[in-house]
Scaffold this motif. Structure first.
Motif: not given
Length: 338
Positions: A20-31, A54-62, A270-275
């Protein structure tokens, strides 16, 4: 074993808030594990929640701050834990029981310190999980918002706390926290985050109090933890292997890759694929374990340095300054169990 794991309820709520805060769906799907949150009777790695924050902290602050995330909670969303609170006789007992049954909603390495002062005021202090690391203070703000909502729902009316303490440093503006908590009485830089309710609120009978139901839901809370199925992600297996290396000194990428049945090159890919990267994951495991040992044991700092694979105490001191902004000894003194 439940340490390092949690039911999916809080993760699902924070995931919804992140979307809802706008974090990209593909970024969340990698978790890790997020595609399996709707499976019944599971526990997911606590690190999943850490990475999500960690991924959403900035979006939550905004979007208005961490307490706004708690606004998505509705009664029953946290399953049996919600009913442990609502069926209790009063607010003080509700949060005592909630603390006792915390593994039914989160990692048992977290904790609530529930106490009444001499005037009857009720304070609930939160102890974050070591793996929360740098987002621990932000998660603390969320938990305080959640406790306030739970109190209002249990009492059937709005509740205004008499004081709030936040573990993080004060932001340039904290109007969003004043609005979320309903009070200007906010202290920053506290050892742990906490919320204090008036004596009248603490002792007020809860409309949903039901002694017979309370026994049933508390039994179910224990059962839900003991019978849960652990859902491990690939990175969590990496973390376990890294921790196994610590007694022999600094972890070796080649050794962990071998234990994961991969070549070093495939393992790094594989680590790189996990971001992420080898260095970043070793750092996370070291931070979580060093923080836990400092908080929960009386081991000397040089022993702890060796336990997490550092060659000398100076390396741990430098790392701890990087993680928390102060020395290991200072952290231990400030810790509630220190």
């Amino acid at each position: 074993m439940t340490r390092g794991t949690m039911p999916p309820y809080v993760v699902s709520l924070v995931l919804e808030a992140a979307s809802a805060a706008g974090v990209a769906r593909e970024e969340l799907a990698r978790l890790p594990g997020v595609s399996s949150l709707d499976q019944p009777g599971i526990r997911v790695p606590t690190m999943t929640l850490t990475r999500l924050w960690e991924v959403a902290a900035g979006a939550f602050t905004e979007a208005g701050g961490a307490p706004r995330v708690a606004g998505l909670w509705t009664p029953g969303r946290f399953h049996v834990w919600d009913y442990v609170i609502r069926s209790s006789p009063d607010l003080a007992e509700a949060f005592r029981l909630a603390a006792r049954h915390l593994p039914a909603v989160t990692d048992p390495d977290s904790a609530f310190d529930v106490r009444l002062d001499s005037a009857g005021r009720l304070t609930v202090a939160t102890r974050p999980v070591p793996t929360f690391g740098r987002v621990g203070a932000l998660i603390g703000e969320f938990v305080l918002g959640l406790l306030l909502q739970q109190a209002g729902t249990a009492l059937g009316r709005p509740v205004v706390p008499v004081a709030v303490a936040v573990a993080g440093e004060p932001p340039r503006s904290y109007r969003h926290l004043v609005e979320a908590y309903g009070t200007h009485e906010i202290q920053f830089g506290a050892p742990v985050s906490s919320i204090t309710f008036s004596a009248a609120d603490a002792a007020a009978p809860l409309p949903g109090a039901d002694p017979a139901l309370a026994v049933i839901v508390q039994d179910h809370a224990v059962h839900s933890v003991s019978t849960a199925r652990l859902l491990l992600g690939w990175l969590d297996k990496v973390h376990a292997e890294v921790a196994e290396c610590f007694p022999d000194g600094p972890p070796s990428l080649d050794r962990v890759a071998r234990r994961m049945a991969m070549s070093p090159r495939t393992f790094q890919r594989r680590l790189h694929e996990e971001g992420t990267s080898w260095r970043e994951e070793v750092e996370k495991v070291r931070e979580a374990e060093a923080t836990r040992l400092l908080r929960d044991t009386r081991l000397t700092i040089d022993v702890i340095a060796a336990r997490v694979g550092y060659s000398d105490i100076r390396a741990l001191r430098r790392a701890f300054h990087r993680w928390h902004g102060h020395a290991p000894a200072d952290f231990r003194r400030r810790s509630p169990s220190g």
